[in-house]
Design an enzyme around this catalytic site. Structure first.
Site, PDB file in Angstrom:
ATOM      1  N   HIS A  51       0.875  -1.176   0.000  1.00 35.84           N
ATOM      2  CA  HIS A  51       0.000   0.000   0.000  1.00 35.84           C
ATOM      3  C   HIS A  51       0.916   1.231   0.000  1.00 35.84           C
ATOM      4  O   HIS A  51       2.027   1.175   0.536  1.00 35.84           O
ATOM      5  CB  HIS A  51      -0.827  -0.052   1.288  1.00 35.84           C
TER       6      HIS A  51
ATOM      7  N   ASP B 221       3.051  -4.755   7.951  1.00 37.26           N
ATOM      8  CA  ASP B 221       1.836  -3.947   7.840  1.00 37.26           C
ATOM      9  C   ASP B 221       0.639  -4.883   7.989  1.00 37.26           C
ATOM     10  O   ASP B 221       0.310  -5.647   7.087  1.00 37.26           O
ATOM     11  CB  ASP B 221       1.833  -3.245   6.475  1.00 37.26           C
TER      12      ASP B 221
ATOM     13  N   GLN C  27      -4.569  -5.148   6.834  1.00 38.70           N
ATOM     14  CA  GLN C  27      -5.573  -6.035   6.247  1.00 38.70           C
ATOM     15  C   GLN C  27      -5.586  -7.413   6.903  1.00 38.70           C
ATOM     16  O   GLN C  27      -6.281  -8.311   6.438  1.00 38.70           O
ATOM     17  CB  GLN C  27      -5.322  -6.204   4.740  1.00 38.70           C
TER      18      GLN C  27
ATOM     19  N   LYS D 281     -10.387  -0.841  10.347  1.00 39.76           N
ATOM     20  CA  LYS D 281     -10.544  -2.034   9.506  1.00 39.76           C
ATOM     21  C   LYS D 281     -10.797  -3.267  10.381  1.00 39.76           C
ATOM     22  O   LYS D 281     -10.877  -4.389   9.899  1.00 39.76           O
ATOM     23  CB  LYS D 281      -9.291  -2.233   8.649  1.00 39.76           C
TER      24      LYS D 281
ATOM     25  N   CYS E 161      -4.801   2.531  -3.620  1.00 42.45           N
ATOM     26  CA  CYS E 161      -3.561   3.039  -3.012  1.00 42.45           C
ATOM     27  C   CYS E 161      -2.411   2.064  -3.227  1.00 42.45           C
ATOM     28  O   CYS E 161      -1.553   1.903  -2.351  1.00 42.45           O
ATOM     29  CB  CYS E 161      -3.728   3.324  -1.528  1.00 42.45           C
TER      30      CYS E 161
HETATM   31  C1  LIG Z   1      -2.430  -2.905   3.404  1.00 39.70           C
HETATM   32  C2  LIG Z   1      -2.740  -1.555   3.956  1.00 39.70           C
HETATM   33  N1  LIG Z   1      -1.793  -0.885   4.614  1.00 39.70           N
HETATM   34  C3  LIG Z   1      -2.023   0.332   5.140  1.00 39.70           C
HETATM   35  C4  LIG Z   1      -3.242   0.949   5.020  1.00 39.70           C
HETATM   36  C5  LIG Z   1      -3.420   2.316   5.592  1.00 39.70           C
HETATM   37  O1  LIG Z   1      -4.329   2.331   6.612  1.00 39.70           O
HETATM   38  P1  LIG Z   1      -4.840   3.708   7.235  1.00 39.70           P
HETATM   39  O2  LIG Z   1      -5.334   4.527   6.079  1.00 39.70           O
HETATM   40  O3  LIG Z   1      -5.923   3.313   8.160  1.00 39.70           O
HETATM   41  O4  LIG Z   1      -3.684   4.337   7.925  1.00 39.70           O
HETATM   42  C6  LIG Z   1      -4.261   0.294   4.344  1.00 39.70           C
HETATM   43  C7  LIG Z   1      -5.576   0.955   4.173  1.00 39.70           C
HETATM   44  O5  LIG Z   1      -6.201   0.911   3.133  1.00 39.70           O
HETATM   45  C8  LIG Z   1      -4.006  -0.988   3.801  1.00 39.70           C
HETATM   46  O6  LIG Z   1      -4.959  -1.652   3.133  1.00 39.70           O
END
Ligand SMILES: Cc1ncc(COP(=O)(O)O)c(C=O)c1O
Lengths: 422, 149
Positions: free
Chosen positions: A139, A216, A219, A242, A380
């Site tokens: 992401h 990370d 998800q 999430k 993203c």
């Molecule tokens: C794999 C992954 N990492 C990081 C994020 C970022 O999360 P946040 O926008 O809640 O900081 C997301 C959110 O879409 C994600 O899907």
């Protein structure tokens, strides 16, 4: 709902001991509404999940009865708020099996957590000529903070590539890891492809090469059990929203020794022990990284969300979502124009697809017309789109409250898209 | 589905399937790239503008959803023979039409009026206006990339 005119394939049997979806659905007030005259079918859970009554009530209760600033008042409300907020820290510790609550830092979400690590641990430990290794399926929030760090210190960003199925090419890991690799940043589960990565194996190899690892988990935490000690990761990050919790709150897990040695990030109240104009003594962990008044209600709501998820059980949730994924994957075969992007062997409940030459944006609008909410765009993860030579994809992502009937509604809606575009 | 047909009118499908003036323009003296970061849509607009400021030829290339492709295609048909000022006036009217701002029913906009259904889909306004923003940049002779964000 449109009548189902085509034969349905019911080859996949529901999982035994499956969770009681009907009961779960009654706990999510938002699901019981019509959108554009059709029952809402919410399939955009990778973007954010809906909130159970328990979370909504925790927020409401806090603002009605306990609202006060934390860690600084002697009065009753402040004590109550502090206790409730700190209880969530312990809930998170237990949820991811951290050794100590000192290792659990409250942040706004996964994005802020990664930036925190890049700007504190990174600025202190990554030097010119060093390397940061990430993967092709990250992401943007696990790409850009490292690019910024690399620019600041003169380090180099390297990338583990993926194959056509959307799996990491692990055989390249050995040559990509060098003595210059300081950190490996990898997603536990890809939001664009659904791939679940073998993070334990990556961590082992990275450690052997002397690199620290940030996982990370944005998800992952709502869909599979996570044990940071078993993984032996150095940092693990996730967002509350999430995980059926509020937006604006999440957690950074870091091994105590690493967090201890890291310089603070934001300066201000709460993160200090003693301040004079000549010198400031920073606070102990985890307060050292928690400057300013946090999202107290959000933290309390996140605790309620985790309690709720654990009450249902991540095993049951994972089995249910896996059933939905298999069923949906199988049903997509009925529509020849539908091409799934991301066909890894290990997948969570995410289905990215293309529909012939019909642009995802048009798919999204026509589905919305039938009450079906999906995500369309680059998710993203622009490098993933570049990898598959598509400008965007349409994405369905499941949560514990979704049903096979909703998959059917989705499939009918997709047929409608094709009909409209014929 | 009637409401959906207000958005996706037959004319829009026609222009999406067979976009008009969909090619490079060797004689162009203006060009600009447009990008919608939200959905990854990209297009390039080419124009030949004469000394009197009249758009003699206009074409585009790129990749986008049905709304953005049809909007670009119809736009190129509309702009031919117009001055930069007239183009700006058309865009202002078109913008009011697709945002539902000022109650324009599009009667003064000719063919462009088929995109009026966009007003019920705020998330699609940027699709409909991407080509127009790009034309504005080209008229200002900015060769840089414009984005809808
Ligand atoms: C794999 C992954 N990492 C990081 C994020 C970022 O999360 P946040 O926008 O809640 O900081 C997301 C959110 O879409 C994600 O899907």
């Amino acid at each position: 709902m449109n009548p189902v005119s085509e034969p349905r394939l019911h080859v996949v049997k529901p999982a035994v001991g499956a969770l009681d979806v009907a009961r779960v659905r009654t706990e999510f007030p938002i699901l019981h509404q019509q959108v554009r005259g059709k029952p809402l079918v919410y399939l955009d859970n990778a973007a954010t999940t809906q909130k159970p009554r328990a979370v909504i009530e925790a927020l409401d209760h806090y603002y009605r009865f306990d609202n006060a600033n934390i860690h600084r008042g002697v009065h009753t409300l402040s004590v109550r708020a502090t206790v409730a907020y700190e209880r969530t820290r312990e809930t998170i510790r237990d949820f991811i099996n951290a050794r100590s609550t000192k290792e659990v830092v409250f942040v706004r979400g996964a994005t802020e957590a990664i930036n925190l690590v890049a700007q504190t641990w990174g600025r202190a430990n990554v030097k010119a000529g060093d390397e940061i290794l990430i993967s092709e399926m990250e992401h943007h929030s696990n790409i850009v903070p490292w690019q910024m760090l690399c620019e600041q210190v003169g380090a180099k960003l390297k990338v583990i590539p993926i194959n056509d199925a959307g799996e990491l090419l692990l055989e390249q890991l050995d040559s990509l890891l060098t003595e210059r690799t300081k950190l490996v940043g990898v997603t536990h589960c890809s939001n664009a492809l659904g791939t679940v990565n073998p993070v334990r194996k990556i961590i082992e190899k990275a450690h052997a090469a002397g690199a620290v690892v940030l996982v990370d988990g944005a998800q992952a935490v709502a869909h599979l059990p996570v044990d940071v000690q078993a993984l032996d990761c150095d940092f693990y990050v996730f967002s509350g929203h999430k995980l059926y919790g509020p937006t604006g709150v999440g957690a950074l897990y870091g091994k105590e020794a690493l967090l201890d040695a890291m310089p603070p990030w934001h300066g201000g109240g709460e993160m200090i022990k003693y301040v004079t104009f000549e010198k400031t003594i920073y606070n102990d962990l985890p307060a050292k990284f928690e400057a300013g008044t946090p999202h107290i209600a959000g933290g309390i709501g996140l605790g309620a969300a985790i309690d709720y998820v654990r009450g249902i059980g991540l095993g049951a949730i994972a089995a249910h979502e896996h059933d939905l994924l298999s069923y949906a994957t199988q049903r997509t075969a009925e529509i020849p124009e539908m091409r799934i992007i991301g066909t890894a062997r290990e997948k969570s409940g995410i289905l990215s697809f293309e529909l012939g030459r019909i642009h995802p944006h048009d798919i999204g609008t026509i589905l919305d017309h039938q009450g079906v909410a999906i995500r369309t765009g680059h998710h993203c993860a622009m490098p993933v789109m570049q990898r598959y030579c598509v400008p965007a994809t349409a994405r369905v992502s499941f949560a514990m409250y979704n049903t096979r009937e909703e998959v059917d509604a989705f499939m009918n809606a997709v047929r409608k898209v094709i009909e409209v575009f014929r | 589905m009637d409401e959906l047909r207000d958005l996706y009118q037959e004319v829009i499908f026609d222009h999406n399937r067979q976009p008009r003036n969909f090619h490079k323009l060797p004689a162009a003296n203006r060009r600009a790239d447009g990008f919608n970061p939200l959905c990854g849509d990209q297009l390039t607009v080419y124009m030949k503008v004469n000394d009197a400021g009249v758009i003699e030829e206009v074409s585009f290339e790129g990749r986008g959803c049905a709304i953005s492709t049809a909007s670009a295609s119809i736009m190129t048909e509309t702009l031919r023979g117009k001055t930069g000022q007239e183009a700006q006036r058309l865009f202002d009217g078109f913008h009011r039409l697709v945002t539902g701002d000022g109650g324009s029913n599009g009667s003064e906009l000719g063919k462009l009026a088929v995109l009026g259904g966009v007003r019920d889909y705020p998330s699609r306004v940027k699709c409909a206006t991407l080509a127009w923003h790009t034309v504005q940049a080209a008229l200002r002779n900015e060769s840089s990339r414009v984005t809808t964000e």
